[in-house]
Design a protein around this motif. Structure first.
Motif, PDB file in Angstrom:
ATOM      1  N   SER A   1       3.442   3.835  -6.425  1.00  0.00           N
ATOM      2  CA  SER A   1       2.996   4.302  -7.731  1.00  0.00           C
ATOM      3  C   SER A   1       2.275   5.647  -7.656  1.00  0.00           C
ATOM      4  CB  SER A   1       2.083   3.266  -8.387  1.00  0.00           C
ATOM      5  OG  SER A   1       0.951   3.031  -7.569  1.00  0.00           O
ATOM      6  N   SER A   2       1.823   6.048  -6.493  1.00  0.00           N
ATOM      7  CA  SER A   2       1.110   7.311  -6.336  1.00  0.00           C
ATOM      8  C   SER A   2       2.099   8.470  -6.287  1.00  0.00           C
ATOM      9  CB  SER A   2       0.286   7.289  -5.038  1.00  0.00           C
ATOM     10  OG  SER A   2      -0.069   8.598  -4.643  1.00  0.00           O
ATOM     11  N   ASP A   3       1.976   9.392  -7.244  1.00  0.00           N
ATOM     12  CA  ASP A   3       2.852  10.562  -7.243  1.00  0.00           C
ATOM     13  C   ASP A   3       2.691  11.364  -5.956  1.00  0.00           C
ATOM     14  OD1 ASP A   3       3.894   9.943  -9.735  1.00  0.00           O
ATOM     15  OD2 ASP A   3       2.580  11.318 -10.818  1.00  0.00           O
ATOM     16  N   PHE A   4       1.465  11.475  -5.474  1.00  0.00           N
ATOM     17  CA  PHE A   4       1.222  12.201  -4.226  1.00  0.00           C
ATOM     18  C   PHE A   4       1.989  11.558  -3.073  1.00  0.00           C
ATOM     19  CE2 PHE A   4      -0.972  12.319  -0.169  1.00  0.00           C
ATOM     20  CZ  PHE A   4      -1.017  13.684   0.081  1.00  0.00           C
ATOM     21  N   ASP A   5       1.917  10.245  -2.957  1.00  0.00           N
ATOM     22  CA  ASP A   5       2.593   9.560  -1.858  1.00  0.00           C
ATOM     23  C   ASP A   5       4.112   9.643  -1.990  1.00  0.00           C
ATOM     24  OD1 ASP A   5       0.487   8.668  -0.125  1.00  0.00           O
ATOM     25  OD2 ASP A   5      -0.079   7.235  -1.680  1.00  0.00           O
TER      26      ASP A   5
ATOM     27  N   SER B   1       3.987  13.234 -12.486  1.00  0.00           N
ATOM     28  CA  SER B   1       3.294  14.519 -12.408  1.00  0.00           C
ATOM     29  C   SER B   1       4.307  15.655 -12.328  1.00  0.00           C
ATOM     30  CB  SER B   1       2.393  14.551 -11.154  1.00  0.00           C
ATOM     31  OG  SER B   1       2.097  15.880 -10.787  1.00  0.00           O
TER      32      SER B   1
ATOM     33  N   ASP C   1       3.973  17.502  -8.979  1.00  0.00           N
ATOM     34  CA  ASP C   1       4.559  16.831  -7.822  1.00  0.00           C
ATOM     35  C   ASP C   1       6.088  16.871  -7.859  1.00  0.00           C
ATOM     36  OD1 ASP C   1       2.220  16.051  -6.344  1.00  0.00           O
ATOM     37  OD2 ASP C   1       1.822  14.552  -7.885  1.00  0.00           O
TER      38      ASP C   1
ATOM     39  N   SER D   1       0.855  -1.182   0.000  1.00  0.00           N
ATOM     40  CA  SER D   1       0.000   0.000   0.000  1.00  0.00           C
ATOM     41  C   SER D   1       0.897   1.241   0.000  1.00  0.00           C
ATOM     42  CB  SER D   1      -0.888   0.007   1.254  1.00  0.00           C
ATOM     43  OG  SER D   1      -1.362   1.306   1.533  1.00  0.00           O
ATOM     44  N   ASP D   2       0.685   2.138  -0.963  1.00  0.00           N
ATOM     45  CA  ASP D   2       1.483   3.364  -1.007  1.00  0.00           C
ATOM     46  C   ASP D   2       1.318   4.161   0.279  1.00  0.00           C
ATOM     47  OD1 ASP D   2       2.259   2.674  -3.557  1.00  0.00           O
ATOM     48  OD2 ASP D   2       1.100   4.229  -4.561  1.00  0.00           O
TER      49      ASP D   2
END
Length: 190
Positions: A57-61, A92, A95, A23-24
């Motif tokens: 994989s999450s740019d935010f994370d 992103s 980001d 999990s990110d």
């Protein structure tokens, strides 16, 4: 849990557990808590940043992780290079730019740090976001002329928008008259 893992399994055991997280969000929480709890040795730091790059994989994370780890550890040298290398997985432009703006405000003003910084900056395709990412290098008084010249060079090679390139050059203009290297970079746009 992070403190318990360090106490009972050591830093390597904690890194092993972080490597199992899929999990990110959970990996970000563990990674940031680790950075805030303990001083991380170079090998462990590099491994942590590699896991951030490979598993999240999450740019935010990724962005949030890198910013919070930077603030907690204030990495230099190879650790800073590893952190910025992990940023290259961010797709992103917003980001990536946000990471660079944050790091650029207080990173060491060394050519090595600037090289890693500019390597990440060149992954940004938006002229607007690249211009904002270059801003810290162009405006910090403690950054040497060679680094400013390299940032101008990146702008000249990567920014196609006349407005954004003009803005970069305007930000650097105050320093240009004192340095032959800056005059060359400024007048050639790279």
């Amino acid at each position: 849990r992070v403190a318990w893992l360090i106490a009972n399994r050591g830093h390597s055991g904690l890194l092993d557990e972080i490597g199992l997280i899929r999990s990110d969000f959970a990996q970000r929480v563990y990674t940031v808590q680790y950075a805030q709890t303990a001083e991380i040795a170079a090998a462990g730091f590099e491994r942590l940043m590699t896991m951030t790059a490979d598993n999240m994989s999450s740019d935010f994370d990724v962005r949030t992780t890198l910013i919070e780890v930077f603030d907690a550890q204030m990495p230099t040298g190879t650790n800073l290079a590893a952190l910025l290398e992990a940023g290259k997985t961010i797709s992103s432009d917003f980001d990536a730019r946000t990471v660079l703006e944050h790091v650029g405000a207080s990173m060491p003003p060394s050519p090595e740090a600037a090289g890693s910084y500019l390597d990440l900056a060149t992954t940004i395709s938006s002229d607007f976001h690249l211009r904002l990412a270059l801003h810290p290098l162009l405006t910090r008084a403690d950054v040497g002329d060679e680094i400013v010249a390299r940032a101008i060079g990146v702008a000249g090679n990567e920014i196609s928008s006349d407005f954004d390139l003009r803005t970069v050059l305007a930000e650097a203009a105050g320093r240009v008259g004192r340095s032959d290297a800056l005059v060359r970079a400024y007048t050639t746009g790279g």
